[in-house]
Design a protein around this motif. Structure first.
Motif, PDB file in Angstrom:
ATOM      1  N   GLY A 134       0.813  -1.205   0.000  1.00  0.00           N
ATOM      2  CA  GLY A 134       0.000   0.000   0.000  1.00  0.00           C
ATOM      3  C   GLY A 134       0.851   1.260   0.000  1.00  0.00           C
ATOM      4  O   GLY A 134       2.085   1.218   0.002  1.00  0.00           O
ATOM      5  N   ASN A 135       0.176   2.395   0.018  1.00  0.00           N
ATOM      6  CA  ASN A 135       0.873   3.680  -0.057  1.00  0.00           C
ATOM      7  C   ASN A 135       1.584   4.058   1.231  1.00  0.00           C
ATOM      8  O   ASN A 135       2.521   4.856   1.214  1.00  0.00           O
ATOM      9  CB  ASN A 135      -0.116   4.782  -0.421  1.00  0.00           C
ATOM     10  N   ASP A 136       1.121   3.488   2.367  1.00  0.00           N
ATOM     11  CA  ASP A 136       1.703   3.882   3.648  1.00  0.00           C
ATOM     12  C   ASP A 136       2.816   2.956   4.110  1.00  0.00           C
ATOM     13  O   ASP A 136       3.368   3.142   5.189  1.00  0.00           O
ATOM     14  CB  ASP A 136       0.608   3.944   4.723  1.00  0.00           C
ATOM     15  N   ARG A 137       3.149   1.954   3.292  1.00  0.00           N
ATOM     16  CA  ARG A 137       4.202   1.027   3.683  1.00  0.00           C
ATOM     17  C   ARG A 137       5.177   0.831   2.529  1.00  0.00           C
ATOM     18  O   ARG A 137       5.099  -0.147   1.795  1.00  0.00           O
ATOM     19  CB  ARG A 137       3.590  -0.313   4.099  1.00  0.00           C
ATOM     20  N   PRO A 138       6.104   1.754   2.353  1.00  0.00           N
ATOM     21  CA  PRO A 138       7.034   1.679   1.225  1.00  0.00           C
ATOM     22  C   PRO A 138       8.023   0.530   1.367  1.00  0.00           C
ATOM     23  O   PRO A 138       8.312   0.058   2.470  1.00  0.00           O
ATOM     24  CB  PRO A 138       7.761   3.028   1.297  1.00  0.00           C
ATOM     25  N   ALA A 139       8.532   0.088   0.236  1.00  0.00           N
ATOM     26  CA  ALA A 139       9.535  -0.978   0.236  1.00  0.00           C
ATOM     27  C   ALA A 139      10.821  -0.480   0.896  1.00  0.00           C
ATOM     28  O   ALA A 139      11.199   0.682   0.744  1.00  0.00           O
ATOM     29  CB  ALA A 139       9.822  -1.420  -1.190  1.00  0.00           C
ATOM     30  N   GLN A 140      11.454  -1.361   1.638  1.00  0.00           N
ATOM     31  CA  GLN A 140      12.714  -1.007   2.295  1.00  0.00           C
ATOM     32  C   GLN A 140      13.628  -2.216   2.345  1.00  0.00           C
ATOM     33  O   GLN A 140      13.178  -3.356   2.195  1.00  0.00           O
ATOM     34  CB  GLN A 140      12.453  -0.481   3.709  1.00  0.00           C
ATOM     35  N   SER A 141      14.889  -1.953   2.554  1.00  0.00           N
ATOM     36  CA  SER A 141      15.861  -3.037   2.677  1.00  0.00           C
ATOM     37  C   SER A 141      16.977  -2.580   3.602  1.00  0.00           C
ATOM     38  O   SER A 141      17.091  -1.395   3.922  1.00  0.00           O
ATOM     39  CB  SER A 141      16.434  -3.410   1.301  1.00  0.00           C
ATOM     40  N   GLY A 142      17.790  -3.515   4.062  1.00  0.00           N
ATOM     41  CA  GLY A 142      18.867  -3.139   4.973  1.00  0.00           C
ATOM     42  C   GLY A 142      19.759  -4.309   5.321  1.00  0.00           C
ATOM     43  O   GLY A 142      19.701  -5.366   4.693  1.00  0.00           O
ATOM     44  N   GLN A 143      20.577  -4.103   6.354  1.00  0.00           N
ATOM     45  CA  GLN A 143      21.564  -5.095   6.753  1.00  0.00           C
ATOM     46  C   GLN A 143      21.481  -5.373   8.251  1.00  0.00           C
ATOM     47  O   GLN A 143      20.896  -4.607   9.012  1.00  0.00           O
ATOM     48  CB  GLN A 143      22.979  -4.606   6.417  1.00  0.00           C
ATOM     49  N   GLY A 144      22.076  -6.474   8.643  1.00  0.00           N
ATOM     50  CA  GLY A 144      22.179  -6.843  10.043  1.00  0.00           C
ATOM     51  C   GLY A 144      23.417  -7.678  10.252  1.00  0.00           C
ATOM     52  O   GLY A 144      24.259  -7.805   9.355  1.00  0.00           O
ATOM     53  N   THR A 145      23.524  -8.269  11.443  1.00  0.00           N
ATOM     54  CA  THR A 145      24.698  -9.059  11.793  1.00  0.00           C
ATOM     55  C   THR A 145      24.275 -10.428  12.310  1.00  0.00           C
ATOM     56  O   THR A 145      23.358 -10.529  13.132  1.00  0.00           O
ATOM     57  CB  THR A 145      25.539  -8.346  12.870  1.00  0.00           C
ATOM     58  N   TYR A 146      24.938 -11.459  11.839  1.00  0.00           N
ATOM     59  CA  TYR A 146      24.631 -12.826  12.260  1.00  0.00           C
ATOM     60  C   TYR A 146      25.129 -13.060  13.672  1.00  0.00           C
ATOM     61  O   TYR A 146      26.292 -12.802  13.997  1.00  0.00           O
ATOM     62  CB  TYR A 146      25.286 -13.818  11.301  1.00  0.00           C
ATOM     63  N   ALA A 147      24.227 -13.549  14.561  1.00  0.00           N
ATOM     64  CA  ALA A 147      24.576 -13.727  15.973  1.00  0.00           C
ATOM     65  C   ALA A 147      24.733 -15.180  16.382  1.00  0.00           C
ATOM     66  O   ALA A 147      25.353 -15.463  17.415  1.00  0.00           O
ATOM     67  CB  ALA A 147      23.518 -13.061  16.847  1.00  0.00           C
ATOM     68  N   PHE A 217      23.296 -15.470  23.567  1.00  0.00           N
ATOM     69  CA  PHE A 217      23.122 -14.049  23.843  1.00  0.00           C
ATOM     70  C   PHE A 217      24.319 -13.479  24.602  1.00  0.00           C
ATOM     71  O   PHE A 217      24.811 -12.389  24.286  1.00  0.00           O
ATOM     72  CB  PHE A 217      21.828 -13.810  24.629  1.00  0.00           C
ATOM     73  N   ASP A 218      24.782 -14.202  25.634  1.00  0.00           N
ATOM     74  CA  ASP A 218      25.910 -13.711  26.420  1.00  0.00           C
ATOM     75  C   ASP A 218      27.170 -13.582  25.577  1.00  0.00           C
ATOM     76  O   ASP A 218      27.934 -12.625  25.705  1.00  0.00           O
ATOM     77  CB  ASP A 218      26.183 -14.658  27.595  1.00  0.00           C
ATOM     78  N   SER A 219      27.378 -14.571  24.701  1.00  0.00           N
ATOM     79  CA  SER A 219      28.567 -14.547  23.862  1.00  0.00           C
ATOM     80  C   SER A 219      28.507 -13.396  22.848  1.00  0.00           C
ATOM     81  O   SER A 219      29.497 -12.689  22.639  1.00  0.00           O
ATOM     82  CB  SER A 219      28.701 -15.879  23.126  1.00  0.00           C
ATOM     83  N   TYR A 220      27.326 -13.222  22.227  1.00  0.00           N
ATOM     84  CA  TYR A 220      27.216 -12.178  21.205  1.00  0.00           C
ATOM     85  C   TYR A 220      27.257 -10.788  21.833  1.00  0.00           C
ATOM     86  O   TYR A 220      27.956  -9.899  21.358  1.00  0.00           O
ATOM     87  CB  TYR A 220      25.925 -12.368  20.409  1.00  0.00           C
ATOM     88  N   THR A 225      24.678  -7.388  30.819  1.00  0.00           N
ATOM     89  CA  THR A 225      24.106  -8.096  31.957  1.00  0.00           C
ATOM     90  C   THR A 225      23.686  -9.504  31.573  1.00  0.00           C
ATOM     91  O   THR A 225      23.101  -9.723  30.523  1.00  0.00           O
ATOM     92  CB  THR A 225      22.876  -7.336  32.485  1.00  0.00           C
ATOM     93  N   THR A 226      23.968 -10.457  32.450  1.00  0.00           N
ATOM     94  CA  THR A 226      23.559 -11.837  32.206  1.00  0.00           C
ATOM     95  C   THR A 226      22.050 -11.956  32.222  1.00  0.00           C
ATOM     96  O   THR A 226      21.385 -11.424  33.105  1.00  0.00           O
ATOM     97  CB  THR A 226      24.128 -12.765  33.299  1.00  0.00           C
ATOM     98  N   PRO A 227      21.449 -12.629  31.229  1.00  0.00           N
ATOM     99  CA  PRO A 227      19.998 -12.724  31.173  1.00  0.00           C
ATOM    100  C   PRO A 227      19.411 -13.484  32.362  1.00  0.00           C
ATOM    101  O   PRO A 227      20.061 -14.313  32.962  1.00  0.00           O
ATOM    102  CB  PRO A 227      19.726 -13.485  29.880  1.00  0.00           C
ATOM    103  N   SER A 228      18.162 -13.193  32.661  1.00  0.00           N
ATOM    104  CA  SER A 228      17.447 -13.917  33.713  1.00  0.00           C
ATOM    105  C   SER A 228      17.140 -15.328  33.253  1.00  0.00           C
ATOM    106  O   SER A 228      17.100 -15.612  32.061  1.00  0.00           O
ATOM    107  CB  SER A 228      16.147 -13.179  34.032  1.00  0.00           C
ATOM    108  N   THR A 229      16.903 -16.214  34.212  1.00  0.00           N
ATOM    109  CA  THR A 229      16.605 -17.610  33.849  1.00  0.00           C
ATOM    110  C   THR A 229      15.125 -17.849  33.651  1.00  0.00           C
ATOM    111  O   THR A 229      14.725 -18.918  33.220  1.00  0.00           O
ATOM    112  CB  THR A 229      17.112 -18.560  34.949  1.00  0.00           C
ATOM    113  N   SER A 230      14.258 -16.858  34.000  1.00  0.00           N
ATOM    114  CA  SER A 230      12.825 -17.032  33.762  1.00  0.00           C
ATOM    115  C   SER A 230      12.479 -16.555  32.372  1.00  0.00           C
ATOM    116  O   SER A 230      13.216 -15.779  31.774  1.00  0.00           O
ATOM    117  CB  SER A 230      12.013 -16.236  34.794  1.00  0.00           C
ATOM    118  N   GLU A 231      11.358 -17.032  31.813  1.00  0.00           N
ATOM    119  CA  GLU A 231      11.018 -16.641  30.457  1.00  0.00           C
ATOM    120  C   GLU A 231       9.521 -16.561  30.240  1.00  0.00           C
ATOM    121  O   GLU A 231       8.743 -17.181  30.935  1.00  0.00           O
ATOM    122  CB  GLU A 231      11.638 -17.590  29.440  1.00  0.00           C
ATOM    123  N   GLU A 232       9.151 -15.727  29.243  1.00  0.00           N
ATOM    124  CA  GLU A 232       7.762 -15.542  28.860  1.00  0.00           C
ATOM    125  C   GLU A 232       7.344 -16.647  27.898  1.00  0.00           C
ATOM    126  O   GLU A 232       8.161 -17.143  27.130  1.00  0.00           O
ATOM    127  CB  GLU A 232       7.590 -14.199  28.150  1.00  0.00           C
TER     128      GLU A 232
END
Length: 299
Positions: A134-147, A217-220, A225-232
């Motif tokens: 649609g008109n309100d969501r233009p095409a886009q592209s980009g980069q990231g990093t492999y973790a 996560f800790d390595s990357y 801070t070390t993540p919590s052991t509980s999760e959603e």
């Protein structure tokens, strides 16, 4: 000498026959499908010409006529392939494909790489691209990093980029990784996007892989801070079917942002950041990661 000439003649004849057969097979192709084409109500995330397959997120199977192609003058063409869902339920695993019939030409990718990169090194640059909706969501592209990777699900750091939707193709210079299929946040670490690949197995967001996730996560994000052991609990995206008119539709389903499971301590009232879907080609883990948000992504 006569025998050698006869054998040579037979060899030439066999070669000519093979060429004729191959030409005939090529001429039997009645319709083609390219990366980014609209099939049913979803865009083709990427193609694999070597297996005559096109790949999509799982929810596309629930839409009307999921294997419908569009021929000359957008005429609907059905019955040319079979939609195969992943059979997985965890985020980061739901990558489906259409196995096309032999008379469908599956073209090489023109937006992403063609072929697969199963094991990139941590720190490798990855790319993403999404068409306009649609008109309100233009095409886009980009980069990231492999973790990193767990059970065939890739974890990608897209930084502050936002607007990810299911089905967004992700690749490296060496080949396809897969499609965006959710995101994950561990403790106070930034969110990483999940990419479902053809190698995804039992998932990477369950209790059985918690230790691996913590280490990843800790390595990357070393030094944080070390993540919590509980999760959603994981929240799944919507797979509500679309409504189709009698005339063939060439408008894709509205994409949705990705839900985000978290390993942070569970709050009494989970917060829901407002989605930013003004663009669908610049994808970011922050958009894909919205607890409780259930939206449909038609890539």
């Amino acid at each position: 000498m006569a025998l050698k000439k006869a054998l040579a003649a037979v060899a030439v004849s066999a070669t000519a026959a093979a060429v004729l057969v191959n030409t005939a097979v090529a001429q039997e192709k009645t319709i083609s499908v390219a990366q980014g084409d609209l099939v049913g109500n979803c865009y083709v995330s990427f193609n694999d010409p070597s297996t005559n397959r096109s790949y999509f997120p799982d929810h596309c199977a629930d839409l009307n006529n999921p294997t419908r192609l569009y021929g000359k003058d957008n005429a609907p063409v059905d019955g040319k392939g079979q939609f195969i869902v992943s059979g997985q339920s965890d985020l980061g695993t739901k990558l489906s494909y259409i196995q096309w019939n032999d008379d469908v030409e599956v073209k090489a990718n023109t937006i992403s790489a063609t072929g697969f990169d199963a094991a990139p090194a941590v720190g490798t640059t990855v790319y993403f691209n999404q068409p306009a909706y649609g008109n309100d969501r233009p095409a886009q592209s980009g980069q990231g990093t492999y973790a990193g990777e767990i059970n065939g699900t890739h974890f990608i750091d897209f930084g502050d980029t936002t607007g990810f939707v299911n089905g967004t193709p992700v690749w490296t210079d060496n080949g396809i990784l897969g499609i965006i299929d959710g995101a994950y946040q561990s403790g106070s670490h930034p969110t990483l996007s999940l990419v479902a690949s053809t190698e995804a197995t039992g998932g990477a967001t369950g209790e059985a892989t918690k230790k691996q996730r913590t280490e990843l996560f800790d390595s990357y994000f070393s030094g944080e801070t070390t993540p919590s052991t509980s999760e959603e609990p994981t929240t799944e995206p919507s797979t509500e079917p679309s409504t189709e008119s009698s005339a063939p539709s060439t408008t894709p389903e509205e994409p949705s942002e990705e839900p985000k499971p978290s390993e942070a301590p569970k709050p009494s009232t989970p917060s829901e950041p407002s989605p930013d879907l003004s663009s669908l080609s610049n994808f970011s883990s922050s958009d894909l990661n919205i607890p409780g948000l259930d939206l449909k992504l038609p890539f």
